[in-house]
Write an enzyme that holds these catalytic residues in place. Structure first.
Site, PDB file in Angstrom:
ATOM      1  CG  HIS A   6      -0.234   0.096   2.527  1.00  0.00           C
ATOM      2  ND1 HIS A   6       0.039  -1.023   3.273  1.00  0.00           N
ATOM      3  CD2 HIS A   6       0.260   1.142   3.224  1.00  0.00           C
ATOM      4  CE1 HIS A   6       0.682  -0.673   4.367  1.00  0.00           C
ATOM      5  NE2 HIS A   6       0.830   0.649   4.371  1.00  0.00           N
ATOM      6  CD  GLU A  56      -1.610   2.831   6.486  1.00  0.00           C
ATOM      7  OE1 GLU A  56      -1.384   3.427   7.545  1.00  0.00           O
ATOM      8  OE2 GLU A  56      -0.862   1.944   6.017  1.00  0.00           O
ATOM      9  CG  HIS A  74       2.357  10.679  -9.118  1.00  0.00           C
ATOM     10  ND1 HIS A  74       3.591  11.063  -9.599  1.00  0.00           N
ATOM     11  CD2 HIS A  74       2.004   9.590  -9.842  1.00  0.00           C
ATOM     12  CE1 HIS A  74       3.968  10.243 -10.561  1.00  0.00           C
ATOM     13  NE2 HIS A  74       3.022   9.333 -10.727  1.00  0.00           N
ATOM     14  CD  GLU A 117       1.164   9.523 -13.949  1.00  0.00           C
ATOM     15  OE1 GLU A 117       1.678   9.801 -15.039  1.00  0.00           O
ATOM     16  OE2 GLU A 117       1.720   8.803 -13.088  1.00  0.00           O
TER      17      GLU A 117
END
Length: 139
Positions: A6, A56, A74, A117
């Site tokens: 994550h 998360e 990003h 993005e």
């Protein structure tokens, strides 16, 4: 063996951030409150990506300002139709910081200023009004 789990971002308004990611198709998959540590962890994933590639959200209960640094980079998401996705986000009040002028890539930001993005699945030809749209903000 290493497996991506994550990306964690700190958020000041979990509800606004969850609503933002829901517009991108992610859903909350689990939540953990830690009374002793005074924080909540909220995990989001695209359908079928649960436990594989999650976002998360960490919400500290005691308010603190978060600065947005470019060193974070990003989060990236592939979308089926970048023009329709950007239009839908704009209609919901999200600023398109880097419009999809080339039919391939766009950038938006979460309510806490995290860059997202958006990448087109495959390729689409340049289309108006996106092709001539200037950058709306900084990304």
């Amino acid at each position: 063996m290493t497996r991506y789990l994550h990306t964690m971002i700190r958020v000041s308004d979990p509800d606004a951030t969850i609503a933002f990611f829901e517009m991108l198709g992610l859903k909350e998959v689990r939540r953990m409150d830690n009374d002793r540590g005074r924080f909540t962890l909220i995990f989001l994933a695209a359908p079928g990506q649960e436990g594989v590639a999650e976002v998360e959200l960490t919400h500290n209960w005691d308010p603190e300002p978060y600065s947005s640094g470019r060193n974070f980079g990003h989060l990236a998401f592939r979308v089926d139709d970048i023009y329709a996705t950007c239009q839908w986000l704009m209609d919901a009040g999200v600023t398109i910081n880097r419009p999809p002028r080339d039919g391939h890539m766009a950038f938006v930001k979460t309510p806490d200023g995290i860059s997202i993005e958006l990448l087109q699945e495959g390729s689409l030809p340049a289309a108006e009004p996106w092709a001539s749209m200037p950058n709306v903000g900084t990304w």
